[in-house]
Scaffold this active site. Sequence first.
Site, PDB file in Angstrom:
ATOM      1  N   CYS A   1       0.886  -1.160   0.000  1.00 27.17           N
ATOM      2  CA  CYS A   1       0.000   0.000   0.000  1.00 27.17           C
ATOM      3  C   CYS A   1       0.922   1.207   0.000  1.00 27.17           C
ATOM      4  O   CYS A   1       1.561   1.502   1.007  1.00 27.17           O
ATOM      5  CB  CYS A   1      -0.908   0.047   1.224  1.00 27.17           C
ATOM      6  SG  CYS A   1      -1.827   1.603   1.323  1.00 27.17           S
TER       7      CYS A   1
ATOM      8  N   CYS B   1      -0.717   4.290   2.450  1.00 27.80           N
ATOM      9  CA  CYS B   1      -0.517   4.190   3.900  1.00 27.80           C
ATOM     10  C   CYS B   1      -0.258   2.746   4.269  1.00 27.80           C
ATOM     11  O   CYS B   1       0.886   2.295   4.260  1.00 27.80           O
ATOM     12  CB  CYS B   1      -1.692   4.778   4.665  1.00 27.80           C
ATOM     13  SG  CYS B   1      -3.329   4.252   4.129  1.00 27.80           S
ATOM     14  N   SER B   2      -1.290   1.994   4.563  1.00 27.85           N
ATOM     15  CA  SER B   2      -1.067   0.627   5.017  1.00 27.85           C
ATOM     16  C   SER B   2      -2.332  -0.190   4.825  1.00 27.85           C
ATOM     17  O   SER B   2      -2.647  -1.042   5.657  1.00 27.85           O
ATOM     18  CB  SER B   2      -0.686   0.637   6.489  1.00 27.85           C
ATOM     19  OG  SER B   2      -1.655   1.390   7.202  1.00 27.85           O
ATOM     20  N   CYS B   3      -3.087   0.044   3.767  1.00 33.63           N
ATOM     21  CA  CYS B   3      -4.308  -0.713   3.519  1.00 33.63           C
ATOM     22  C   CYS B   3      -3.940  -2.184   3.384  1.00 33.63           C
ATOM     23  O   CYS B   3      -2.923  -2.533   2.777  1.00 33.63           O
ATOM     24  CB  CYS B   3      -4.992  -0.196   2.257  1.00 33.63           C
ATOM     25  SG  CYS B   3      -5.474   1.538   2.425  1.00 33.63           S
TER      26      CYS B   3
END
Lengths: 208, 104
Positions: A108, A111-113
């Site tokens: 991702c 961000c951090s999906c």
Amino acid sequence: MPHDDPDHPHSLLPPDPALRVKALETILTRKGLIDPAALDVIIDTYENKIGPRNGAHVVARAWSDPAFKTALLEDATAVVSEMGYYGRQGEHMVAVENTADVHNMVVCTLCSCYPWPLLGIPPGWYKSDAYRARAVREPRAVLADFGVTLPEDTAVRVWDSTAEVRYLVIPERPAGSDGMDEAALMDLVTRDSMIGTGLALPVEGSAP
Amino acid sequence: MTDAPDPVFTEPWHAQVFALTVHLNEAGHFDWPEWASCFGATLKKNGLSKELDGGDDYFTAWLETLEQFLASKDLADLRDVAEMRNAWERAYLSTPHGAPVTLE
């Protein structure tokens, strides 16, 4: 009860960010916007109930049941929801299959999906700038850091998750795993193999 | 193998701020893509001055985003949050070790 250690006469002061989180909690609770008990339930769920075992279950079934795999590749969200794996960050899931020709890997860059219902909370490295920047630019070098070397003619496809779409990699089924049942297969499926930064574990006693 | 059970959250406040955000989202105060785009912007900004390692700095960025986000939605005023934070600090400092910490 008074404490007998003169160096710690008062309660241990939590770090600044912890105090700020407590402040938000207090304000939102007083406004009736949140229920503190619900927070504990969420934490318990993510710490204890949701994790890569869910994803491993899906992969093991895909390895064992061709019809299931077809359905999974067509509409992963529906199929895994039927198995009880749904919720936050799982609204739209897509399964991608590794083969001898294609190796899939997920990042991702925003961000951090991450597919929480299947894999839990992402590991630190998934959230690091290093991984997020390099996975797209030099995926083979990143794979090498994870100890994964692919044949030259295997293409690497990198999927960039978003807040709308999250990916699950179905790793290649290891050689020598014929005849193993779903539970035994699950033990071969690592978290990293479902992100694409690893492979499924080899079957003991079989040539790699 | 890298599948050894890492702790999900390394600090209690990481879990708290995570749960708070998920809860507010579930209660319908904002949708997740909106949150993700704000959080992504904070990560990008913070990543300009140093490379983020995805640990404590990740949740620091998360908290920073949440504070701004809730202020922009008139859910929690930044000044109120700062005052409340200080009230909690005073409560910890004036509570004997071992006793439950409560606000005055």
